[in-house]
Design a protein around this motif. Structure first.
Motif, PDB file in Angstrom:
ATOM      1  N   UNK A 172       0.749  -1.116  -0.013  1.00 54.89           N
ATOM      2  CA  UNK A 172       0.051  -0.034   0.178  1.00 54.89           C
ATOM      3  C   UNK A 172       0.912   1.181   0.155  1.00 54.89           C
ATOM      4  N   UNK A 173       0.572   2.365  -0.865  1.00 50.04           N
ATOM      5  CA  UNK A 173       1.005   3.513  -0.981  1.00 50.04           C
ATOM      6  C   UNK A 173       0.059   4.460  -0.884  1.00 50.04           C
TER       7      UNK A 173
ATOM      8  N   UNK B 107      -2.810  -1.166  -3.171  1.00 50.90           N
ATOM      9  CA  UNK B 107      -3.460   0.170  -2.898  1.00 50.90           C
ATOM     10  C   UNK B 107      -2.528   1.278  -3.165  1.00 50.90           C
ATOM     11  N   UNK B 108      -3.105   2.224  -4.002  1.00 54.83           N
ATOM     12  CA  UNK B 108      -2.444   3.389  -4.337  1.00 54.83           C
ATOM     13  C   UNK B 108      -3.372   4.536  -4.226  1.00 54.83           C
TER      14      UNK B 108
ATOM     15  N   UNK C  95      -0.409  -5.766 -11.730  1.00 55.23           N
ATOM     16  CA  UNK C  95      -1.660  -6.714 -11.897  1.00 55.23           C
ATOM     17  C   UNK C  95      -2.347  -6.941 -10.620  1.00 55.23           C
ATOM     18  N   UNK C  96      -1.887  -6.767  -9.432  1.00 56.83           N
ATOM     19  CA  UNK C  96      -2.553  -7.067  -8.020  1.00 56.83           C
ATOM     20  C   UNK C  96      -2.994  -5.709  -7.508  1.00 56.83           C
ATOM     21  N   UNK C  97      -3.210  -4.452  -8.135  1.00 61.43           N
ATOM     22  CA  UNK C  97      -3.557  -3.414  -7.669  1.00 61.43           C
ATOM     23  C   UNK C  97      -5.163  -3.526  -7.745  1.00 61.43           C
TER      24      UNK C  97
ATOM     25  N   UNK D 142      -6.637   5.544  -6.369  1.00 59.32           N
ATOM     26  CA  UNK D 142      -7.233   7.029  -6.381  1.00 59.32           C
ATOM     27  C   UNK D 142      -6.563   8.148  -6.588  1.00 59.32           C
ATOM     28  N   UNK D 143      -6.844   8.686  -7.775  1.00 58.96           N
ATOM     29  CA  UNK D 143      -6.024   9.644  -8.268  1.00 58.96           C
ATOM     30  C   UNK D 143      -6.958  11.113  -8.458  1.00 58.96           C
TER      31      UNK D 143
END
Length: 328
Positions: free
Chosen positions: A6-7, A30-31, A50-52, A56-57
Motif C-alpha cells: 500500500x502507498x 492500494x495506491x 496486476x495486483x492493484x 485513487x487519483x
C-alpha cells in the motif's frame, strides 16, 4: 519497493508527473495520490500492476487521455479519477466496466455515453454518410462473423470434450486442482487448464532415485517429451502436507533459474509432481566428478552456476509472492 502492498501520498502538495517507477512495485494493492497537484498524463506503465485493487487519483491536475491498457487490470475494484483535466473516451473493459459517473466526474473533456457522459464529438459526423445499403452490408457481415464464431466455438468444445474422454482413466484423476482423500479439500488454486497426463504415461516411468518424501522417476510423454515424476511416499505422515505445500508454492514461481512446474496428479493411491526432465544429470556429479573429462567444469563455469543458484534463492526468499524458506 517490490513487495510494498500500500502507498498513500494523499493530501499533500506533490507536483510534476506521476513517477513511472511505481510500475516496479509489482505486489502493490492500494495506491492513493489524491488531493495533490500531480500533472501530466497517467503513465500507461501502471497497467503492469496486476495486483492493484484500489487506485485513487482524484483532485489533481492530471491531463491527457486515460490509458486503454488500464482496463487489463483484472484485480482493480475501485478507481477514482474525478476532478482532473483528463480528456478523450473512457475505456469500457476491466475495472472500468463497473464504474459509476462519480469516478470520472469533474473532467469536462471526457466522453462516453455508456457511463452517462456526453457522446463523442465526432459521433454524428462519423455516421452521417452511411447509406442504407452500407448499413445492410455491415449487418450482413456482422451476422456472418457471428455464425463463424459460433461454429468454431462448437467445434472447439466438441474437440475438447473428445480429447478429455480419450485420455482419462479409471485409476487416476490428474488435475492440479485436486480433491484429496478422506474428503479433505486441497487448495491448489490455478487459474489455467492444467496439462493432462494419462496413467499409462506415469506407470511406464523409470526410477532415478529416492529421497525423504518419495521417489523420482523419468517418464516420456506421447509426444516424446521427457519429464521427471516425483512420487510421494505415503508411509511418511507428512507426505500429504508436503504435496499440497509444494504445489501451492511451485504454481506461483516464475524465474529462469527455478525449475518449471508442469502439473500434478492426485488420487487416493498416487500423488505425484510432474516437472521438466533435466537431461544433464545431477549438479553434484558435475561439481564432484568421479573421473573422466565429461563432467569437468572450469572456474568460470562454477562461478556462473553459483551466481545462478544465488539469484534463484534470492527470488524465492525475497521477491516471490509466496516466499519460500529453505531449512537444512
Amino acid at each position: 519497493m517490490v513487495m510494498v502492498l500500500a502507498i498513500d501520498l494523499s493530501h499533500n502538495h506533490f507536483s510534476s508527473g506521476i513517477p513511472s517507477a511505481l510500475a516496479s512495485c509489482t505486489a502493490l494493492e492500494y495506491l492513493n495520490i489524491s488531493w495533490s497537484v500531480f500533472e501530466s498524463p497517467i503513465p500507461a506503465s501502471l497497467a503492469t500492476l496486476k495486483n492493484l485493487q484500489d487506485m485513487d487519483f482524484s483532485f489533481n491536475n492530471l491531463s491527457g487521455t486515460i490509458p486503454v491498457a488500464l482496463q487489463d487490470m483484472k484485480m482493480l475494484h475501485h478507481l477514482n479519477l474525478s476532478s482532473n483535466r483528463l480528456t478523450g473516451e473512457v475505456p469500457k473493459g476491466g475495472g472500468f466496466s463497473d464504474l459509476g459517473n462519480s469516478a470520472v466526474a469533474g473532467n469536462p473533456g471526457l466522453y462516453g455515453t455508456w457511463i452517462n457522459l456526453p457522446p463523442c464529438p465526432n459521433f454524428k459526423s462519423k455516421h452521417k454518410g452511411l447509406s442504407v445499403s452500407h448499413k445492410v452490408t455491415i449487418a450482413v457481415l456482422i451476422s456472418i462473423v457471428i455464425l463463424i464464431l459460433c461454429f468454431l466455438s462448437l467445434a472447439f468444445s466438441y474437440k475438447w470434450r473428445f480429447k478429455r474422454q480419450s485420455i482419462s482413466t479409471d485409476n487416476v484423476e490428474d488435475s492440479v486442482s485436486s480433491e484429496t482423500d478422506s474428503g479433505d479439500q486441497s487448495t491448489l488454486d490455478l487459474h489455467v487448464e492444467p496439462t493432462r497426463i494419462s496413467y499409462e504415461q506415469l506407470v511406464s516411468a523409470t526410477l532415478l532415485g529416492r529421497g525423504r518424501f518419495g521417489s523420482v522417476y523419468k517418464g516420456t510423454l506421447y509426444n516424446g517429451t521427457h519429464i521427471a515424476v516425483k512420487v510421494l511416499n505415503f508411509q511418511d505422515k507428512n507426505a500429504h502436507k508436503s504435496f499440497i505445500t509444494e504445489c501451492n508454492a511451485l504454481k506461483r514461481v516464475r524465474h529462469r533459474n527455478v525449475i518449471k512446474f508442469i502439473t500434478a496428479c492426485s488420487n487416493p493411491v498416487l500423488k505425484a509432481l510432474l516437472l521438466p526432465f533435466m537431461s544433464n544429470g545431477s549438479l553434484d556429479r558435475w561439481l564432484h566428478p568421479d573421473g573422466g573429462d565429461e563432467c569437468k567444469l572450469d572456474l568460470n563455469d562454477r562461478l556462473t552456476i553459483a551466481l545462478g543458484i544465488a539469484q534463484g534463492m534470492e527470488y524465492l526468499h525475497h521477491y516471490c509472492f509466496v516466499q519460500v524458506i529453505h531449512v537444512t
